[in-house]
Design a protein around this motif. Structure first.
Motif, short mmCIF file in Angstrom:
data_model
loop_
_atom_site.label_atom_id
_atom_site.label_comp_id
_atom_site.label_asym_id
_atom_site.label_seq_id
_atom_site.Cartn_x
_atom_site.Cartn_y
_atom_site.Cartn_z
N GLU A 1 0.83 -1.18 -0.09
CA GLU A 1 0.20 -0.09 -0.07
C GLU A 1 0.91 1.30 -0.05
OE1 GLU A 1 -3.88 0.16 0.06
OE2 GLU A 1 -2.91 -1.34 -1.00
N PRO A 2 0.30 2.49 -0.35
CA PRO A 2 1.21 3.59 -0.58
C PRO A 2 1.11 4.51 0.83
CG PRO A 2 -0.95 4.00 -1.48
CD PRO A 2 -0.80 2.60 -1.16
N GLY A 3 0.25 4.19 1.72
CA GLY A 3 0.02 5.00 3.02
C GLY A 3 0.14 4.06 4.38
N LEU A 4 0.53 4.84 5.22
CA LEU A 4 0.28 4.18 6.54
C LEU A 4 -0.28 4.92 7.55
CD1 LEU A 4 1.72 1.69 8.45
CD2 LEU A 4 3.34 2.98 9.16
N GLN A 5 -1.32 4.43 8.18
CA GLN A 5 -1.93 5.18 9.29
C GLN A 5 -1.40 4.54 10.47
OE1 GLN A 5 -4.40 7.46 8.65
NE2 GLN A 5 -5.20 8.12 10.71
N PHE A 6 -0.69 5.88 11.42
CA PHE A 6 -0.16 5.22 12.57
C PHE A 6 -0.78 5.99 13.74
CE2 PHE A 6 3.61 6.82 15.36
CZ PHE A 6 3.34 5.91 16.39
N TYR A 7 -1.64 5.29 14.47
CA TYR A 7 -2.55 5.76 15.48
C TYR A 7 -2.00 5.26 16.93
CZ TYR A 7 -6.77 5.64 18.25
OH TYR A 7 -7.65 5.75 19.36
N THR A 8 -1.88 6.05 17.86
CA THR A 8 -1.36 5.83 19.10
C THR A 8 -2.29 5.47 20.27
OG1 THR A 8 -0.77 8.16 19.34
CG2 THR A 8 0.92 6.72 18.80
N GLY A 9 -3.55 5.11 19.88
CA GLY A 9 -4.55 4.74 21.04
C GLY A 9 -4.93 5.71 21.73
N ASN A 10 -5.15 6.99 21.11
CA ASN A 10 -5.64 8.09 21.71
C ASN A 10 -6.96 8.00 22.15
OD1 ASN A 10 -2.85 9.29 20.76
ND2 ASN A 10 -4.01 9.46 18.76
N PHE A 11 -7.47 7.42 21.60
CA PHE A 11 -9.17 7.13 22.11
C PHE A 11 -9.42 6.21 23.23
CE2 PHE A 11 -9.88 8.75 17.71
CZ PHE A 11 -10.16 10.20 18.07
N LEU A 12 -8.43 5.51 23.73
CA LEU A 12 -8.45 4.25 24.67
C LEU A 12 -8.55 5.31 26.00
CD1 LEU A 12 -5.75 1.55 23.83
CD2 LEU A 12 -8.27 1.60 23.49
N ASP A 13 -9.49 5.10 26.89
CA ASP A 13 -9.61 5.92 28.03
C ASP A 13 -10.03 5.29 29.48
OD1 ASP A 13 -12.07 5.00 27.70
OD2 ASP A 13 -13.02 6.86 27.09
N GLY A 14 -9.64 3.80 29.48
CA GLY A 14 -9.87 3.32 30.50
C GLY A 14 -11.39 2.49 30.73
N LYS A 15 -11.97 2.69 29.83
CA LYS A 15 -13.41 2.18 29.91
C LYS A 15 -13.66 0.69 29.29
CE LYS A 15 -16.04 6.37 29.67
NZ LYS A 15 -15.70 7.50 28.72
N ILE A 16 -12.57 0.24 28.81
CA ILE A 16 -12.68 -0.95 28.29
C ILE A 16 -11.42 -2.05 29.16
CG2 ILE A 16 -11.99 -2.42 26.27
CD1 ILE A 16 -12.67 -0.39 24.59
N THR A 17 -12.22 -2.85 29.54
CA THR A 17 -11.42 -3.97 30.31
C THR A 17 -11.21 -5.34 29.48
OG1 THR A 17 -12.28 -3.39 32.46
CG2 THR A 17 -11.17 -5.57 32.34
N GLY A 18 -9.86 -5.59 28.83
CA GLY A 18 -9.71 -6.33 27.95
C GLY A 18 -9.18 -7.71 28.54
#
Ligand code: GLA
Length: 384
Positions: free
Chosen positions: A316-333
């Protein structure tokens, strides 16, 4: 009489042809000692059975993939002491994925990332998509490819244990034109790479942008700010406040987006920079320095405490690099880990966001008779 599950769990890939009629589509190799086991993983809300396919290579690395959403639900690779650890976020059971997920491990489609205001025009016709992210459409809609059940088939593949998923997206599904037939082949190679090979064809002009949305944490715990990232890109696509590219290819030189030399994620993420503010951190598309459609390195990530290294390769030509900015402690995994801000990062090889509305970006249009192809490789190793 053995059940499907009993049969499959004792079948190694090299016996695939004998055990499952029509299974082998790739030449066999006795060198491949990997195995695929399958077990039930619950049911969707509509009562459709979901299976977990566990791909294991001869080195002991393991990838768990479910045919709901093509989700990669675990990925166990060695650290520098040879100890296996799971390097992706997710849930312990299907219920978590059905209820609420920020696309953990997901196969994203028909269009990965954002389309401005959920509208685009193709062949003079305007199409309208569901708005599911601020004012924009994100990741294929309300029921994207990450929320459908795929047909699964274990494959004989000399490169390693392999699974093929298939899905036919109807003309008009989630607002997109054309019947799109998609295959996604997942292979766990002997050199500890999870290789994804996507292909798609259509019966009408349409737009396609498939990607993988695993949330990585190479230490298997804590935040990812100490991970060192290298992205071979001289330019990135700056965005507006709703994360839609403004159409410019901006040099990374002199900005916190310059990852041409390995740099800790946390080193500049808090800088007073408009682009970082819009993303709440990194959530941008890098324009990778390589020819279109050619498989090339997109990123290298090193985590110093575990020694794990992740290389991302793609056509692919592009790379989306995302740093988990929307993780907010509401999810227990998995295992009770409460996912906090920046506990993971995503590396999503794809075409640039909002390409259907940006004539200067590489085209995402697929026409009848053409075959869409996209290879993504997540390769793991260690460094002292
Ligand atoms: C992509 C997007 C992010 C975010 C995540 C899912 O990476 O670019 O903005 O929406 O998906 O939370």
């Amino acid at each position: 009489m053995k059940t499907k599950y009993q049969w499959l769990s004792i079948v190694s890939i090299s016996l695939c042809t004998a055990a499952l009629a029509g299974c082998a589509e790739v030449p066999q190799s006795s060198a491949n000692k990997g195995a695929v086991t399958v077990k039930p993983f619950g049911q969707t809300k509509d009562g459709v059975a979901v299976d977990l396919y566990m791909l294991r290579n001869s080195k002991g690395a393991e990838a768990g993939i479910i045919n709901y959403g093509g989700l990669v639900i675990f990925l166990k690779v060695p650290d520098r002491h040879g100890k296996l650890g799971d390097v992706v976020l997710g849930y312990d059971n299907l219920d978590g994925y059905l209820k609420d997920t920020p696309y953990f491990g997901a196969l994203i489609g028909r269009y990965g990332n954002r389309i401005a205001k959920g509208k685009f025009t193709l062949d003079s016709k305007e199409y309208t998509l569901a708005i599911n992210n601020g004012p924009n459409a994100l990741h294929g809609g309300l029921k994207g490819f990450d929320k459908v059940v795929w047909d699964a088939k274990i494959m004989a593949n000399p490169e390693g244990p392999s699974l093929r998923l298939r899905y036919v997206s109807k003309d008009g599904e989630e607002g997109y034109p054309g019947t799109l037939s998609v295959t996604a082949v997942y292979t766990l190679t002997e050199d500890n790479a999870l290789k994804l090979e996507y292909a798609a064809t259509t019966d009408k002009d349409t737009v396609v942008n498939l990607t993988q949305h695993s949330y990585f944490n190479l230490a298997g715990k804590g935040d990812i700010l100490n991970h060192e990232v290298m992205i071979p890109a001289d330019k990135f696509t700056p965005v507006d406040s709703t994360l839609i590219p403004i159409g410019e290819l901006r040099p990374v030189e002199g900005t916190p987006f310059d990852f041409r030399k390995p740099t800790a994620i946390g080193a500049r993420i808090g800088q007073d920079d408009e682009q970082l503010k819009f993303g709440g951190g990194y959530d941008h598309n890098w324009v990778i320095n390589k020819p279109m459609r050619q498989l090339g390195l997109m990123a290298r990530v090193y985590e110093p405490t575990s020694g794990r290294v992740l290389e991302v390769w793609s056509s692919e030509p592009g790379l989306q690099f995302y740093t988990g900015n929307f993780l907010d402690g509401k999810i227990t995994g998995k295992g009770g880990w409460v996912y906090q801000y920046r506990n993971a990062f995503c590396m999503e090889p794809q075409h640039y966001p909002d390409s259907p509305n940006q004539p200067n970006f590489p085209s995402v249009v697929l026409k009848p008779g053409q075959v869409y192809k996209n290879t993504i490789i997540y390769k793991f190793s260690v460094q002292e």
